[in-house]
Design a protein around this motif. Structure first.
Motif, PDB file in Angstrom:
ATOM      1  N   VAL A 167       0.834  -1.206   0.000  1.00 12.36           N
ATOM      2  CA  VAL A 167       0.000   0.000   0.000  1.00 12.36           C
ATOM      3  C   VAL A 167       0.865   1.251   0.000  1.00 12.36           C
ATOM      4  O   VAL A 167       0.609   2.216  -0.734  1.00 12.36           O
ATOM      5  CB  VAL A 167      -0.941   0.003   1.225  1.00 12.36           C
ATOM      6  CG1 VAL A 167      -1.665   1.350   1.332  1.00 12.36           C
ATOM      7  CG2 VAL A 167      -1.955  -1.128   1.114  1.00 12.36           C
ATOM      8  N   LEU A 168       1.927   1.241   0.824  1.00  9.39           N
ATOM      9  CA  LEU A 168       2.840   2.381   0.900  1.00  9.39           C
ATOM     10  C   LEU A 168       3.521   2.623  -0.443  1.00  9.39           C
ATOM     11  O   LEU A 168       3.606   3.767  -0.911  1.00  9.39           O
ATOM     12  CB  LEU A 168       3.882   2.138   1.986  1.00  9.39           C
ATOM     13  CG  LEU A 168       4.953   3.230   2.168  1.00  9.39           C
ATOM     14  CD1 LEU A 168       4.289   4.555   2.523  1.00  9.39           C
ATOM     15  CD2 LEU A 168       5.944   2.820   3.241  1.00  9.39           C
ATOM     16  N   LEU A 169       3.990   1.554  -1.083  1.00  6.58           N
ATOM     17  CA  LEU A 169       4.635   1.687  -2.386  1.00  6.58           C
ATOM     18  C   LEU A 169       3.661   2.200  -3.435  1.00  6.58           C
ATOM     19  O   LEU A 169       4.015   3.021  -4.293  1.00  6.58           O
ATOM     20  CB  LEU A 169       5.219   0.334  -2.813  1.00  6.58           C
ATOM     21  CG  LEU A 169       6.437  -0.148  -2.030  1.00  6.58           C
ATOM     22  CD1 LEU A 169       6.776  -1.586  -2.420  1.00  6.58           C
ATOM     23  CD2 LEU A 169       7.637   0.759  -2.284  1.00  6.58           C
ATOM     24  N   ASP A 170       2.425   1.748  -3.390  1.00  4.18           N
ATOM     25  CA  ASP A 170       1.405   2.228  -4.321  1.00  4.18           C
ATOM     26  C   ASP A 170       1.155   3.722  -4.146  1.00  4.18           C
ATOM     27  O   ASP A 170       0.996   4.468  -5.127  1.00  4.18           O
ATOM     28  CB  ASP A 170       0.092   1.468  -4.124  1.00  4.18           C
ATOM     29  CG  ASP A 170       0.196   0.021  -4.622  1.00  4.18           C
ATOM     30  OD1 ASP A 170       1.116  -0.262  -5.388  1.00  4.18           O
ATOM     31  OD2 ASP A 170      -0.651  -0.803  -4.203  1.00  4.18           O
ATOM     32  N   ASP A 171       1.123   4.154  -2.876  1.00  2.14           N
ATOM     33  CA  ASP A 171       0.908   5.587  -2.601  1.00  2.14           C
ATOM     34  C   ASP A 171       2.061   6.423  -3.139  1.00  2.14           C
ATOM     35  O   ASP A 171       1.858   7.485  -3.736  1.00  2.14           O
ATOM     36  CB  ASP A 171       0.761   5.818  -1.091  1.00  2.14           C
ATOM     37  CG  ASP A 171      -0.546   5.262  -0.538  1.00  2.14           C
ATOM     38  OD1 ASP A 171      -1.454   5.022  -1.368  1.00  2.14           O
ATOM     39  OD2 ASP A 171      -0.635   5.080   0.680  1.00  2.14           O
ATOM     40  N   ILE A 172       3.311   5.957  -2.904  1.00  4.67           N
ATOM     41  CA  ILE A 172       4.477   6.697  -3.383  1.00  4.67           C
ATOM     42  C   ILE A 172       4.500   6.743  -4.905  1.00  4.67           C
ATOM     43  O   ILE A 172       4.746   7.783  -5.508  1.00  4.67           O
ATOM     44  CB  ILE A 172       5.778   6.039  -2.849  1.00  4.67           C
ATOM     45  CG1 ILE A 172       5.842   6.162  -1.316  1.00  4.67           C
ATOM     46  CG2 ILE A 172       7.008   6.686  -3.481  1.00  4.67           C
ATOM     47  CD1 ILE A 172       7.008   5.415  -0.702  1.00  4.67           C
ATOM     48  N   ALA A 173       4.226   5.610  -5.532  1.00  5.30           N
ATOM     49  CA  ALA A 173       4.207   5.559  -6.997  1.00  5.30           C
ATOM     50  C   ALA A 173       3.146   6.484  -7.554  1.00  5.30           C
ATOM     51  O   ALA A 173       3.359   7.186  -8.539  1.00  5.30           O
ATOM     52  CB  ALA A 173       3.972   4.122  -7.453  1.00  5.30           C
ATOM     53  N   GLY A 174       1.975   6.502  -6.927  1.00  6.35           N
ATOM     54  CA  GLY A 174       0.908   7.383  -7.370  1.00  6.35           C
ATOM     55  C   GLY A 174       1.281   8.844  -7.255  1.00  6.35           C
ATOM     56  O   GLY A 174       0.970   9.675  -8.123  1.00  6.35           O
TER      57      GLY A 174
END
Length: 210
Positions: free
Chosen positions: A199-206
């Motif tokens: 979830v954290l990686l998805d947020d950063i990528a977004g």
């Protein structure tokens, strides 16, 4: 100082005022005034010219070296031409030894040099220098963002694999029965942690993609 935008700002601030200083020096030579105001103008003009000369010959090359950046041939040639255009004025103020009275008599050649050589030469260099440094920094930023997105994408892939491994481990632990309960707990914790990381990686990528 590795950021080319900061280098551009530093160089522009140091070099730009030399154009006004050249015109002020030309005016002093033409007017021949010897008073406190003239002395103040001379001192300020001399400081601006020396600062620009030092930036062009020492400061800017050192900053570019620290940032591992080279000007394209045209811009480097303009830098050299700016130094050459400044040299007669540097010699004039140094020979005057901070005294307005020691300035040479006005000459049409000196005035033409200030107006038609130094001013356009330095202005063109500052324009092209700014464009080169800002464009290069923009490309660096884009490359860095792309590398970060690639790294995050790889981390996301690893996270998904960890979740799959943890899920399979939970199944195997369930098959073992009571002996696998402790292992099942650990596998569940790993799966939950992997999910949070995902979830954290998805947020950063977004955030980077916006």
């Amino acid at each position: 100082m590795n950021n080319l935008t900061e280098i551009q700002n530093t160089a522009f601030t140091a070099i730009g005022p030399c154009r006004i200083a050249a015109l002020s020096l030309m005016a002093l030579m033409n007017e021949g005034a010897e008073n406190a105001k003239a002395a103040e103008i001379f001192k300020l003009s001399a400081k601006r010219l020396e600062t620009a000369h030092k930036m062009l010959t020492i400061g800017l090359p050192d900053l570019l070296k620290s940032a591992d950046h080279d000007f394209p041939p045209l811009v480097q040639e303009q830098l050299d031409q700016s130094v050459a255009a400044l040299t007669p004025l540097i010699n004039t103020i140094r020979n005057a030894d901070e005294q307005v009275a020691n300035l040479p008599k006005p000459s049409e050649k000196f005035s033409e040099h200030c107006l038609y050589v130094l001013e356009p030469t330095v202005t063109q260099f500052l324009t092209d220098m700014t464009q080169n440094l800002l464009d290069t920094q923009k490309k660096k930023n884009q490359d860095r963002e792309r590398e970060m997105l690639d790294a995050i994408s790889n981390a996301e892939s690893v996270g998904r694999n960890i979740q799959l491994i943890a899920f399979n481990a939970s199944i195997e632990a369930a098959r073992i029965g009571d002996m696998g309960k402790g292992f099942a707990v650990i596998a569940t914790e790993i799966r939950e942690l992997s999910g949070k990381t995902q979830v954290l990686l998805d947020d950063i990528a977004g955030f980077l993609r916006t």
